[in-house]
Design an enzyme around this catalytic site. Structure first.
Site, PDB file in Angstrom:
ATOM      1  N   ILE A 249       0.831  -1.203   0.000  1.00  0.00           N
ATOM      2  CA  ILE A 249       0.000   0.000   0.000  1.00  0.00           C
ATOM      3  C   ILE A 249       0.864   1.250   0.000  1.00  0.00           C
ATOM      4  O   ILE A 249       0.594   2.213  -0.722  1.00  0.00           O
ATOM      5  CB  ILE A 249      -0.954   0.006   1.209  1.00  0.00           C
ATOM      6  CG1 ILE A 249      -1.859  -1.232   1.199  1.00  0.00           C
ATOM      7  CG2 ILE A 249      -1.808   1.276   1.215  1.00  0.00           C
ATOM      8  CD1 ILE A 249      -2.722  -1.372   2.451  1.00  0.00           C
TER       9      ILE A 249
ATOM     10  N   ASN B  58     -10.401  -4.676   3.244  1.00  0.00           N
ATOM     11  CA  ASN B  58      -9.414  -5.603   2.690  1.00  0.00           C
ATOM     12  C   ASN B  58      -8.852  -5.027   1.394  1.00  0.00           C
ATOM     13  O   ASN B  58      -9.504  -5.064   0.348  1.00  0.00           O
ATOM     14  CB  ASN B  58     -10.058  -6.975   2.435  1.00  0.00           C
ATOM     15  CG  ASN B  58     -10.229  -7.762   3.713  1.00  0.00           C
ATOM     16  OD1 ASN B  58     -10.873  -7.282   4.651  1.00  0.00           O
ATOM     17  ND2 ASN B  58      -9.651  -8.934   3.774  1.00  0.00           N
TER      18      ASN B  58
ATOM     19  N   GLN C 244       3.021  -4.268  11.899  1.00  0.00           N
ATOM     20  CA  GLN C 244       2.979  -5.728  11.879  1.00  0.00           C
ATOM     21  C   GLN C 244       1.556  -6.073  11.469  1.00  0.00           C
ATOM     22  O   GLN C 244       0.603  -5.722  12.165  1.00  0.00           O
ATOM     23  CB  GLN C 244       3.314  -6.274  13.276  1.00  0.00           C
ATOM     24  CG  GLN C 244       3.598  -7.776  13.343  1.00  0.00           C
ATOM     25  CD  GLN C 244       2.444  -8.671  12.931  1.00  0.00           C
ATOM     26  OE1 GLN C 244       2.552  -9.401  11.942  1.00  0.00           O
ATOM     27  NE2 GLN C 244       1.343  -8.625  13.672  1.00  0.00           N
TER      28      GLN C 244
ATOM     29  N   TYR D 269      -3.797  -8.057  16.943  1.00  0.00           N
ATOM     30  CA  TYR D 269      -3.556  -7.087  15.872  1.00  0.00           C
ATOM     31  C   TYR D 269      -4.604  -5.971  15.882  1.00  0.00           C
ATOM     32  O   TYR D 269      -4.271  -4.783  15.898  1.00  0.00           O
ATOM     33  CB  TYR D 269      -3.554  -7.800  14.524  1.00  0.00           C
ATOM     34  CG  TYR D 269      -3.610  -6.870  13.333  1.00  0.00           C
ATOM     35  CD1 TYR D 269      -2.517  -6.085  12.995  1.00  0.00           C
ATOM     36  CD2 TYR D 269      -4.766  -6.777  12.551  1.00  0.00           C
ATOM     37  CE1 TYR D 269      -2.574  -5.220  11.916  1.00  0.00           C
ATOM     38  CE2 TYR D 269      -4.822  -5.921  11.473  1.00  0.00           C
ATOM     39  CZ  TYR D 269      -3.731  -5.145  11.153  1.00  0.00           C
ATOM     40  OH  TYR D 269      -3.786  -4.285  10.091  1.00  0.00           O
TER      41      TYR D 269
ATOM     42  N   LEU E 201       2.075   3.961   7.752  1.00  0.00           N
ATOM     43  CA  LEU E 201       1.605   2.647   7.324  1.00  0.00           C
ATOM     44  C   LEU E 201       2.472   1.513   7.855  1.00  0.00           C
ATOM     45  O   LEU E 201       2.094   0.343   7.727  1.00  0.00           O
ATOM     46  CB  LEU E 201       1.539   2.563   5.798  1.00  0.00           C
ATOM     47  CG  LEU E 201       0.351   3.254   5.122  1.00  0.00           C
ATOM     48  CD1 LEU E 201       0.576   4.750   5.012  1.00  0.00           C
ATOM     49  CD2 LEU E 201       0.090   2.680   3.740  1.00  0.00           C
TER      50      LEU E 201
END
Length: 311
Positions: free
Chosen positions: A12, A170, A76, A141, A73
């Site tokens: 990204i 997503n 993990q 996460y 950005l």
């Protein structure tokens, strides 16, 4: 403006660097290259190799670059790894974000934070989920990302900053590594190219909201142009199940992508989609890439050998 993209050599991040370069901004990239690749970057983007978990190195780079905007950005991103080692996940996603906020504060820079929409709302969320939905993440996460969001809000209250959060659905598109749940389109395209049957875990009816990386980059550019702090979902609001997805990939490949079914993975969300109407109202952002067109772009990229960059 001068923009620093952390994690900018990633999937990204490299598209985001391209988007800012494309409008004439100066772009620096900070990446530890644990997953990022320098080949993804345009020659005009200056690469600084460092981790956001190294507060001293990060502060020195930000002081040198003096960005007006930091797009954060670096993260993990493996949900399963976060379950296996939640402390390491927190170090990267919480402490790393605090380090970015402190470095940005010293430089007087604004921060746009890439959070998660799919992993933050939880299994009982109303679909599509809007930003008022109470976060109930199912893994470390998502918990770490939500905690990082709280620090961003705290810095805004303490210091009067205008940092903002973008909760991503997503994300898919060219340059995506075929690993993890979010890479399912790249994984399936690779399998079909090799003449293999893609593996579907469960019955294939589980849904996700797939948003093309070009639309995500456009959302960051739109948020950069807004003076306000905020939390915005970045998604399409459309649920697509895996069986539909395999059909789209088969059509892109001119074949039938007949999946192999495997047992469902424990803890996997059954449904997920984001309501991005707030981003439409406040930023003027709307997704523009239809899923069938986006899937075809990934298949063609994979067929071309999965290059870091295309001509």
């Amino acid at each position: 403006m001068r923009v620093l993209v952390t994690g900018g050599a990633g999937f990204i991040g490299s598209h985001l660097a391209d988007a800012f370069l494309g409008r004439g901004d100066e772009v620096d990239v900070l990446d530890d290259l644990s997953h990022g690749r320098p080949g993804r970057l345009a020659p005009e983007a200056a690469l600084h190799r460092a981790s956001v978990t190294d507060a001293t190195a990060l502060a020195e780079i930000v002081e040198k670059v003096r960005p007006e905007l930091v797009c954060h950005l670096a993260a993990q991103i493996d949900v399963r790894q976060s379950v296996a080692d939640p402390a390491a996940d927190a170090q990267a996603n919480i402490v790393g974000t605090i380090n970015v906020l402190e470095a940005a504060r010293a430089a007087g820079a604004r921060v746009l934070f890439a959070s998660t929409g799919g992993a933050i709302y939880g299994r009982d969320a109303v679909i599509p989920s809007d930003e008022e939905q109470r976060p109930e993440p199912e893994a470390p996460y998502g918990t770490a990302k939500f905690c990082a969001e709280q620090y961003i809000g705290l810095f805004n209250r303490l210091y009067g900053t205008r940092h903002a959060v973008l909760r991503l659905a997503n994300v898919y598109g060219p340059r995506q590594d075929p690993a993890g749940e979010a890479g399912v389109i790249a994984i399936f395209c690779g399998a079909v190219l090799r003449g293999e049957r893609p593996t579907v875990f469960g019955d294939g009816r589980q849904t996700r909201d797939y948003v093309h990386v070009a639309d995500v980059a456009a959302a960051f550019v739109a948020a950069a142009g807004s003076p306000r702090a905020g939390v915005w979902n970045v998604g399409t609001g459309v649920e697509t199940d895996l069986l539909t997805l395999t059909g789209l990939i088969g059509r892109a490949a001119g074949t039938v992508a007949d999946p192999v079914f495997a047992p469902a993975r424990p803890g996997e969300l059954v449904r997920s989609a984001l309501d991005a109407s707030r981003a439409a109202r406040e930023l003027g952002w709307r997704p523009s890439v239809p899923l069938a067109e986006g899937v075809k772009s990934v298949y063609e990229w994979a067929r071309a050998g999965s290059p870091d960059r295309t001509a």
